[in-house]
Scaffold this motif. Sequence first.
Motif, PDB file in Angstrom:
ATOM      1  N   TRP A  54      -6.100   1.030  -6.400  1.00 28.15           N
ATOM      2  CA  TRP A  54      -6.700   2.285  -5.341  1.00 28.15           C
ATOM      3  C   TRP A  54      -7.030   1.827  -4.112  1.00 28.15           C
ATOM      4  O   TRP A  54      -8.053   1.038  -4.119  1.00 28.15           O
ATOM      5  CB  TRP A  54      -7.464   3.322  -6.193  1.00 28.15           C
ATOM      6  CG  TRP A  54      -7.989   4.576  -5.408  1.00 28.15           C
ATOM      7  CD1 TRP A  54      -7.334   5.279  -4.557  1.00 28.15           C
ATOM      8  CD2 TRP A  54      -9.229   4.903  -5.377  1.00 28.15           C
ATOM      9  NE1 TRP A  54      -8.192   6.168  -4.083  1.00 28.15           N
ATOM     10  CE2 TRP A  54      -9.471   5.980  -4.523  1.00 28.15           C
ATOM     11  CE3 TRP A  54     -10.554   4.434  -6.171  1.00 28.15           C
ATOM     12  CZ2 TRP A  54     -10.615   6.530  -4.209  1.00 28.15           C
ATOM     13  CZ3 TRP A  54     -11.906   5.075  -5.740  1.00 28.15           C
ATOM     14  CH2 TRP A  54     -11.782   5.971  -4.765  1.00 28.15           C
ATOM     15  N   THR A  55      -6.704   2.449  -2.896  1.00 29.43           N
ATOM     16  CA  THR A  55      -7.163   2.349  -1.725  1.00 29.43           C
ATOM     17  C   THR A  55      -7.871   3.605  -1.545  1.00 29.43           C
ATOM     18  O   THR A  55      -7.392   4.479  -1.156  1.00 29.43           O
ATOM     19  CB  THR A  55      -6.014   2.179  -0.562  1.00 29.43           C
ATOM     20  OG1 THR A  55      -5.195   0.834  -0.859  1.00 29.43           O
ATOM     21  CG2 THR A  55      -6.764   1.998   0.628  1.00 29.43           C
ATOM     22  N   ASP A  92      -9.632   5.869   1.123  1.00 26.44           N
ATOM     23  CA  ASP A  92      -9.764   6.073   2.657  1.00 26.44           C
ATOM     24  C   ASP A  92     -10.733   6.923   2.810  1.00 26.44           C
ATOM     25  O   ASP A  92     -10.890   7.999   2.364  1.00 26.44           O
ATOM     26  CB  ASP A  92      -8.696   6.373   3.109  1.00 26.44           C
ATOM     27  CG  ASP A  92      -8.539   6.799   4.587  1.00 26.44           C
ATOM     28  OD1 ASP A  92      -9.529   7.285   5.268  1.00 26.44           O
ATOM     29  OD2 ASP A  92      -7.663   6.078   5.258  1.00 26.44           O
ATOM     30  N   HIS A 103      -2.751   4.769  -2.044  1.00 24.77           N
ATOM     31  CA  HIS A 103      -3.464   5.531  -0.829  1.00 24.77           C
ATOM     32  C   HIS A 103      -3.465   7.024  -0.786  1.00 24.77           C
ATOM     33  O   HIS A 103      -2.421   7.270  -0.193  1.00 24.77           O
ATOM     34  CB  HIS A 103      -3.206   4.802   0.453  1.00 24.77           C
ATOM     35  CG  HIS A 103      -3.891   5.408   1.571  1.00 24.77           C
ATOM     36  ND1 HIS A 103      -3.949   6.354   2.056  1.00 24.77           N
ATOM     37  CD2 HIS A 103      -4.803   4.595   2.631  1.00 24.77           C
ATOM     38  CE1 HIS A 103      -4.596   6.493   3.328  1.00 24.77           C
ATOM     39  NE2 HIS A 103      -5.104   5.485   3.391  1.00 24.77           N
ATOM     40  N   VAL A 157       2.059   5.212   0.002  1.00 25.79           N
ATOM     41  CA  VAL A 157       1.347   6.237   0.504  1.00 25.79           C
ATOM     42  C   VAL A 157       2.657   7.480   0.615  1.00 25.79           C
ATOM     43  O   VAL A 157       3.671   7.084   1.142  1.00 25.79           O
ATOM     44  CB  VAL A 157       1.137   6.051   2.277  1.00 25.79           C
ATOM     45  CG1 VAL A 157       0.294   7.211   2.756  1.00 25.79           C
ATOM     46  CG2 VAL A 157       0.255   4.715   2.230  1.00 25.79           C
ATOM     47  N   HIS A 209      -9.649   1.367   3.181  1.00 25.25           N
ATOM     48  CA  HIS A 209      -9.499   2.135   4.476  1.00 25.25           C
ATOM     49  C   HIS A 209     -10.795   2.735   4.988  1.00 25.25           C
ATOM     50  O   HIS A 209     -11.450   3.460   4.383  1.00 25.25           O
ATOM     51  CB  HIS A 209      -8.463   2.760   4.537  1.00 25.25           C
ATOM     52  CG  HIS A 209      -6.915   2.121   4.570  1.00 25.25           C
ATOM     53  ND1 HIS A 209      -5.948   3.030   5.058  1.00 25.25           N
ATOM     54  CD2 HIS A 209      -6.735   1.044   4.365  1.00 25.25           C
ATOM     55  CE1 HIS A 209      -4.858   2.097   5.068  1.00 25.25           C
ATOM     56  NE2 HIS A 209      -5.444   0.893   4.607  1.00 25.25           N
ATOM     57  N   ASN A 260      -4.240  10.869   0.925  1.00 29.84           N
ATOM     58  CA  ASN A 260      -4.481  11.052   2.107  1.00 29.84           C
ATOM     59  C   ASN A 260      -4.787  12.693   2.037  1.00 29.84           C
ATOM     60  O   ASN A 260      -5.047  13.368   0.841  1.00 29.84           O
ATOM     61  CB  ASN A 260      -3.404  11.010   3.085  1.00 29.84           C
ATOM     62  CG  ASN A 260      -2.073  11.472   2.779  1.00 29.84           C
ATOM     63  OD1 ASN A 260      -2.090  12.482   1.996  1.00 29.84           O
ATOM     64  ND2 ASN A 260      -0.761  10.678   2.783  1.00 29.84           N
ATOM     65  N   CYS A 269       0.771  -1.198  -0.071  1.00 29.61           N
ATOM     66  CA  CYS A 269       0.096   0.197  -0.050  1.00 29.61           C
ATOM     67  C   CYS A 269       0.854   1.147   0.094  1.00 29.61           C
ATOM     68  O   CYS A 269       1.703   1.531   0.959  1.00 29.61           O
ATOM     69  CB  CYS A 269      -0.939  -0.154   1.237  1.00 29.61           C
ATOM     70  SG  CYS A 269      -2.177   1.132   1.218  1.00 29.61           S
TER      71      CYS A 269
END
Length: 275
Positions: free
Chosen positions: A177-178, A180, A148, A111, A206, A150, A109
């Motif tokens: 793609w994560t 969140d 991910h 980031v 997430h 943010n 993952c």
Amino acid sequence: MTEQLPFRFGAEVYTWFMNNDGQTHKGRLGHMIEVIANAQFTGIQPIHFWMGDLSDPDRLEEKLKEQGIELAAIALALDWNGTEETEQETKEANQTISLLKRFPGAILCTVQKPSGRHDLTSRRRSLVNIVNNVSRRAMEKGVPCSFHPNSPHSSITRTEEDYQVILESLDHTATGWTPDVGHIINAGMDPLEKMKEYASMINHVHYKDWNGEPEFALMGEGKVDLLGITQWLKDRDYSGWIICEDEGEKALDDPDFVTLHDGHWIKEVLLPGLK
């Protein structure tokens, strides 16, 4: 917790990292694995630089087996502020990929650590190139990847424009793609609508809750439609991990309690609400 569901629930260790920039709970990944197992989660997502002696694959495998949970993913969190990876960033990425090879199916993952919204056009382009390169190296080793974004004000993956530019420029053959959900709503977007927009890219998820006071809340006490999102994932037969990364204020004082609460809330409140 996940009987007759296509997905599984796990937990992220950032809930412990929040306190004192990780110093308070440094070297306690074994304890976190135990708490996450006690919360009836079935997977864990550590941070690559915060694994202590459990960065050794033999020790990590032994501890996970002892507690009956899986390595769902590892968060590779790096600065990536240059036009390409630094030598140290390449080394850390390759070490993490090598570790993940030991745990088939566990996700890398990716980031980026937030460091300001200057030079957005060039820095977003550089980030995409770096994430693509890292993900391709991982894919060649059989390690699946997921990016991910943010939402801090200093993040270059925060706004709707950022999402469009970055997600649509990623190599979709190398990384997913994560979403969140807490970061998406924190940046002023609707989590479910954004997930529907890029549904084909989702291979990791997430969860955190949000109330805007100023940001995140204990799971179940915020404004994220976690039931609606979970129902949508169930209806489309999403078969990956849902990783709880609770960043509510209570995690600063008692991350063990927060993790146990989240596991209980999912089992007793969220899942019974699904159709």
